[in-house]
Write a protein that holds these residues in place. Sequence first.
Motif, PDB file in Angstrom:
ATOM      1  N   ALA A 121       0.854  -0.964   0.051  1.00 29.01           N
ATOM      2  CA  ALA A 121       0.241  -0.003  -0.203  1.00 29.01           C
ATOM      3  C   ALA A 121       0.876   1.396   0.281  1.00 29.01           C
ATOM      4  N   GLN A 122       2.058   1.291   0.736  1.00 23.53           N
ATOM      5  CA  GLN A 122       2.624   2.475   1.077  1.00 23.53           C
ATOM      6  C   GLN A 122       2.962   2.529  -0.906  1.00 23.53           C
ATOM      7  N   GLU A 124       2.508   1.243  -3.695  1.00 24.99           N
ATOM      8  CA  GLU A 124       0.704   2.444  -4.484  1.00 24.99           C
ATOM      9  C   GLU A 124       0.824   3.420  -4.729  1.00 24.99           C
ATOM     10  N   GLN A 125       0.817   4.189  -2.793  1.00 21.95           N
ATOM     11  CA  GLN A 125       0.328   5.330  -2.382  1.00 21.95           C
ATOM     12  C   GLN A 125       1.406   6.361  -3.096  1.00 21.95           C
ATOM     13  N   TRP A 126       3.241   5.828  -2.702  1.00 21.36           N
ATOM     14  CA  TRP A 126       4.185   6.294  -3.004  1.00 21.36           C
ATOM     15  C   TRP A 126       3.933   7.029  -5.245  1.00 21.36           C
ATOM     16  N   PRO A 129      -0.550   7.929  -6.474  1.00 21.22           N
ATOM     17  CA  PRO A 129      -1.425   8.206  -5.474  1.00 21.22           C
ATOM     18  C   PRO A 129      -2.954   8.861  -5.797  1.00 21.22           C
ATOM     19  N   HIS A 130      -2.709   9.477  -7.052  1.00 30.56           N
ATOM     20  CA  HIS A 130      -4.667  10.051  -6.976  1.00 30.56           C
ATOM     21  C   HIS A 130      -4.598   8.957  -8.512  1.00 30.56           C
ATOM     22  N   GLN A 132      -6.246   5.767  -9.988  1.00 31.70           N
ATOM     23  CA  GLN A 132      -6.238   4.075 -10.253  1.00 31.70           C
ATOM     24  C   GLN A 132      -6.670   4.295 -12.603  1.00 31.70           C
TER      25      GLN A 132
END
Length: 211
Positions: A121-122, A124-126, A129-130, A132
């Motif tokens: 998740a980290q 993916e967020q890095w 982040p915005h 999908q």
Amino acid sequence: MSPGEYKSRGKFITFEGIDGAGKSSHMADAVAFLADQGRTVLSTREPGGTPLGEKLRELLLHQAMHLETEALLLFAARREHLERVIEPALERGDWVICDRFSDASYAYQSGGRGLDRVKFAQLEQWVHPHLQPDLTLLFDLPSAIAARRIVAQARDLDRFERERTDFHERVRQAYLERAAAAPQRIRVIDADQAPEVIRKLIQDTIARHAS
Ligand code: TYD
């Protein structure tokens, strides 16, 4: 574009599934279907899609490495791909059809290899982040059937394809878990059906997203 003309952002569609589920041929059909409708379509893949990403793909598919190294290289290739290919195409208004994206990292690295889901998740967020995909088509098939299909192709197998059936079953379950968490985005397709039935399903699903 003339001044003041607004071109809307393109759609981002990904194809996912365990090895042997048959997504690649359906992806080619979907690209042709969209092009027939007059869309400008960019077809790409992960890992890969850029010169650096393709070099990383070579390593990822054939070189043994620690599972966290694998995850980091996949997301490094993805960062490059987003920056140089995916984002610019979507900005231009093109549709991007991508063979695998971060759902594959969730399924293979976390589900299959056991990468900590918080670390996934980290990353993916890095890395995005915005963003999908607007739509993900997940080709679902029992891993035993998928394994038979791969063997029937009689070609050299990569590091992932050579994994045992229980690895692929964990990958499959992680994909289904991810789909259950994002039912609006991820459409599960039973890949154990006649190709023409699947083709029609894909075209109908994509057409609904075109509006
Ligand atoms: P794929 O292009 O589907 O293989 P092929 O060319 O044989 O159709 O994908 C290559 C492999 O990479 C596949 O076995 C899954 C793996 N993979 C991951 O493990 N994690 C990821 O994030 C991605 C994008 C792919």
